[in-house]
Design an enzyme around this catalytic site. Structure first.
Site, mmCIF file in Angstrom:
data_model
loop_
_atom_site.group_PDB
_atom_site.id
_atom_site.type_symbol
_atom_site.label_atom_id
_atom_site.label_comp_id
_atom_site.label_asym_id
_atom_site.label_seq_id
_atom_site.Cartn_x
_atom_site.Cartn_y
_atom_site.Cartn_z
ATOM 1 N N GLU A 197 -29.027 -56.702 3.459
ATOM 2 C CA GLU A 197 -30.335 -55.967 3.729
ATOM 3 C C GLU A 197 -30.516 -55.387 5.267
ATOM 4 O O GLU A 197 -29.752 -56.098 6.091
ATOM 5 C CB GLU A 197 -31.646 -56.815 3.452
ATOM 6 N N ASN B 165 -32.204 -66.362 -1.664
ATOM 7 C CA ASN B 165 -32.455 -65.216 -0.597
ATOM 8 C C ASN B 165 -33.341 -65.763 0.623
ATOM 9 O O ASN B 165 -34.486 -66.454 0.303
ATOM 10 C CB ASN B 165 -33.244 -64.054 -1.186
ATOM 11 N N GLU B 166 -32.832 -65.892 1.679
ATOM 12 C CA GLU B 166 -33.489 -66.026 2.797
ATOM 13 C C GLU B 166 -34.035 -67.574 2.869
ATOM 14 O O GLU B 166 -35.283 -67.615 3.180
ATOM 15 C CB GLU B 166 -34.506 -65.038 3.486
ATOM 16 N N LYS C 79 -40.077 -49.791 3.068
ATOM 17 C CA LYS C 79 -38.511 -49.579 3.482
ATOM 18 C C LYS C 79 -37.557 -48.867 2.442
ATOM 19 O O LYS C 79 -36.459 -48.777 2.418
ATOM 20 C CB LYS C 79 -37.904 -50.789 3.704
ATOM 21 N N TYR D 104 -32.131 -57.083 10.682
ATOM 22 C CA TYR D 104 -33.212 -56.172 10.916
ATOM 23 C C TYR D 104 -33.377 -55.720 12.331
ATOM 24 O O TYR D 104 -34.364 -55.929 13.083
ATOM 25 C CB TYR D 104 -34.496 -56.559 10.366
ATOM 26 N N ASP E 261 -42.216 -61.532 0.271
ATOM 27 C CA ASP E 261 -42.504 -60.243 0.491
ATOM 28 C C ASP E 261 -42.661 -59.175 -0.709
ATOM 29 O O ASP E 261 -41.908 -58.135 -0.700
ATOM 30 C CB ASP E 261 -41.766 -59.716 1.424
HETATM 31 C C1 GCU Z 1 -36.631 -59.661 4.261
HETATM 32 C C2 GCU Z 1 -36.521 -60.023 2.693
HETATM 33 C C3 GCU Z 1 -37.116 -58.995 1.846
HETATM 34 C C4 GCU Z 1 -38.348 -58.134 2.664
HETATM 35 C C5 GCU Z 1 -37.748 -57.640 3.848
HETATM 36 C C6 GCU Z 1 -38.574 -56.918 4.721
HETATM 37 O O1 GCU Z 1 -35.174 -59.811 4.524
HETATM 38 O O2 GCU Z 1 -35.606 -60.523 2.120
HETATM 39 O O3 GCU Z 1 -37.717 -59.489 0.663
HETATM 40 O O4 GCU Z 1 -38.955 -57.535 1.800
HETATM 41 O O5 GCU Z 1 -37.189 -58.568 4.746
HETATM 42 O O6 GCU Z 1 -39.259 -57.435 5.496
HETATM 43 O O7 GCU Z 1 -38.928 -55.666 4.532
#
Ligand code: GCU
Length: 580
Positions: free
Chosen positions: A490, A401-402, A555, A454, A162
């Site tokens: 995050e 990451n992820e 974000k 999230y 992303d």
């Molecule tokens: C994920 C990811 C990020 C991404 C974020 C989002 O967790 O690690 O790279 O930008 O979510 O969806 O804003």
């Protein structure tokens, strides 16, 4: 992987500035001999991404060609001469005076070619670059859809990460010299024994006869040095620093290390490095810096700036640190790739703790291309650790990451990488950053548990009353399962600058601020949580998608041009006075 330096025995020349540039959409350059030079189409600035410099090239991923002329500097006479690229995304092929120097794969770590024998009075450097998105690259792209292998973000360009797949020569390019007999590498590790600081220095040198190494540490009115003979080109020394000024956020004390290669009292070569005396370790559910519990409060960031793309010009870099300091942060993760050398130096100097992360984002474990992805991840893990091992700011390594770790191959993949990382650096904890959480089996053999969460955004959308208890329960489950320090690496919400709502609604600045505040409320009640990183420090460019208005991820708690949103003030209040 020593960074080029200027000193009485070494010179550097920065090749940044205007370079000739030509796109090659029909991929004819190789066949047409552009390796020996091409009639230029335009000039562009290096370092920077080409996608931001020409509107028509926003989604162009290559191939494209760069060329730059330079003269041999008289000071290079009798020296070894090297060419260093800070980073080129993604695949770079390099020619000097029509002769191939080599190829480098990977967009976020430096590579060097020796050009001593290739250099002429006048020189032509040509670089062919492409950043195609492919499933067997790291990070991958164009990944076949499927719940086990991707988020089906349906991004355009089809990245499985992303952030925008910017292309080009995105960090400074240097020429640098060393003497023919030279120091090849230096590894510094530090320890503390009571008030005594202990600095261990392992140096490697290339000599053509007997020589010795002089190692000295100086700072705060103290200097200690030691001479040791080179044994098969290597030496390891322990230097003691009584009453050492330790390195930590708030007191980023740096000493000057000097390593000199000497023969008959004459200095043949030398290296100088700022070093910080500090220790970092995991103990039970705690992360200890210099033996004391530390809490990482900060951000995930991106090297992202309007006009330069994946290059942070010095002014933007300075602004990011000023914003992090203003808000009361003490750390960041290099999401989702190693950041520039200049960024790491600044973190040392200003006292920010760093989780160094490889470019392994969006990994999947389907058989096709898996061994290639593993090979690349091993190369990038090795290159990252070798480049950043001497930075006191780096307190942990993140291997990915992820990752879409649904397939059994994932565990073996990370076991392999963890083994490599531990063999290269026994002084820092290692981890990976997961969205799976309890079902991320690799946490069994890693030192800390890092999760991105999230709730209230991708799940329980707009409903924090449901999201917050879910977060609390989830963190408890994680700790119950792994009994290791947990970091929420995050959390956050998109907030379109200037969009307001009462009651707070998704995409409004109020919703972002409330979500962050309530997450921190939960995290503060968890003694085993040792870090909270808000996603993200600043808004950044990503690929186009229905959930990415303007091709942006909003974000950030600062806008893309580094202005504070409401959440920035809320965080400043929460993080001021040193509270977690
Ligand atoms: C994920 C990811 C990020 C991404 C974020 C989002 O967790 O690690 O790279 O930008 O979510 O969806 O804003």
């Amino acid at each position: 992987m020593l960074y080029p330096q200027k000193n009485p025995n070494r010179q550097t020349k920065d090749l940044s500035g205007k370079w000739d540039f030509r796109i090659d959409p029909r991929n004819q350059g190789l066949g047409k001999g552009w390796t020996k030079g091409f009639s230029k189409q335009q000039t562009l600035s290096v370092p920077a991404s080409w996608n931001e410099q020409f509107a028509g090239l926003r989604d162009y991923l290559g191939p494209a060609w760069y060329q730059r002329r330079f003269s041999r500097h008289p000071a290079a006479e009798g020296k070894r001469i090297f060419l260093r690229f800070g980073s080129v995304n993604y695949l770079a092929q390099v020619w000097l005076n029509g002769m191939k120097l080599g190829t480098h794969e990977g967009g976020h770590l430096p590579f060097v070619f020796e050009i001593t024998r290739r250099l002429k009075k006048e020189n032509l450097l040509v670089v062919r670059v492409e950043g195609f998105l492919k499933p067997d690259r790291v990070p991958p792209g164009n990944v076949p859809a499927g719940p086990l292998d991707s988020f089906n973000n349906n991004f355009n360009p089809p990245a499985s990460f992303d952030f925008f797949p910017y292309c080009g020569i995105q960090r400074p390019v240097f020429l640098f010299t060393t003497p023919h007999e030279s120091i090849e590498d230096v590894t510094v590790t530090t320890n503390i024994n009571g008030k005594m600081g202990i600095v261990s220095v392992t140096a490697q040198a290339k000599t053509s006869g007997p020589a010795s190494l002089w190692v000295s540490v100086e700072g705060f009115g103290w200097k200690t040095s030691i001479e040791s003979p080179l044994k098969s080109g290597k030496s390891t020394d322990l230097l003691k620093v009584p009453d050492a000024k330790l390195w930590a956020p708030g007191s980023p004390n740096l000493y000057q290390l000097k390593v000199e290669l000497k023969r008959n009292g004459k200095t043949i070569d030398q290296i100088r490095l700022p070093i910080g005396i500090r220790t970092i370790q995991v103990k039970g559910s705690r992360l200890l810096l210099n033996g004391k519990p530390i809490f990482l409060k900060g951000f995930g960031r991106h090297e992202d700036y309007a006009g330069t793309g994946r290059y942070l010009p010095p002014k933007a870099l300075k602004k990011d640190y000023a914003n992090m300091r203003w808000i009361g942060a003490n750390s960041f993760r290099t999401t989702h790739y190693p950041y520039s050398d200049e960024d790491m130096d600044m973190a040392d100097r200003l006292g920010f703790l760093v989780i160094g992360e490889t470019p392994a984002v969006g990994l999947f474990f389907k058989k096709e291309g898996l061994s290639k992805r593993l090979k690349l991840c091993r190369q990038f893990t090795k290159d990252m650790i070798e480049r950043d091992k001497n930075h006191p700011c780096v307190v942990m390594w993140s291997l990915a990451n992820e990752p879409h770790s649904h397939r059994p191959a994932a565990k073996a993949f990370f076991k392999n990488l963890a083994g490599l990382a531990r063999s290269l650096d026994k002084t820092r904890p290692i981890t990976l950053v997961s969205y799976l959480g309890v079902s991320e089996e690799s946490f069994e053999f890693l030192d800390a548990v890092c999760v991105n969460r999230y709730y209230g955004w991708y799940t329980e959308p707009g409903d924090l009353d449901k999201a917050i208890p879910r977060l609390s329960q989830d963190l408890d489950e994680l700790y119950r399962k792994f009994k290791k320090p947990v970091l929420v690496t995050e959390f956050g919400a998109d907030a379109i600058p200037g969009s307001h709502a009462d009651p707070p609604t998704m995409f409004s600045v109020e919703y972002q601020a409330e979500m962050i505040e309530r997450y921190i409320g939960v995290i503060r009640r968890k003694p085993y949580v040792v870090g909270a990183h808000v996603w993200n420090l600043s808004d950044f460019k990503t690929a186009q998608a229905t959930h990415r208005p303007n091709g942006m991820n909003y974000k950030g708690v600062f806008t893309r041009d580094r202005k504070p949103k409401l959440a920035a003030y809320v965080l400043r209040k929460l993080w001021s006075k040193g509270k977690n």
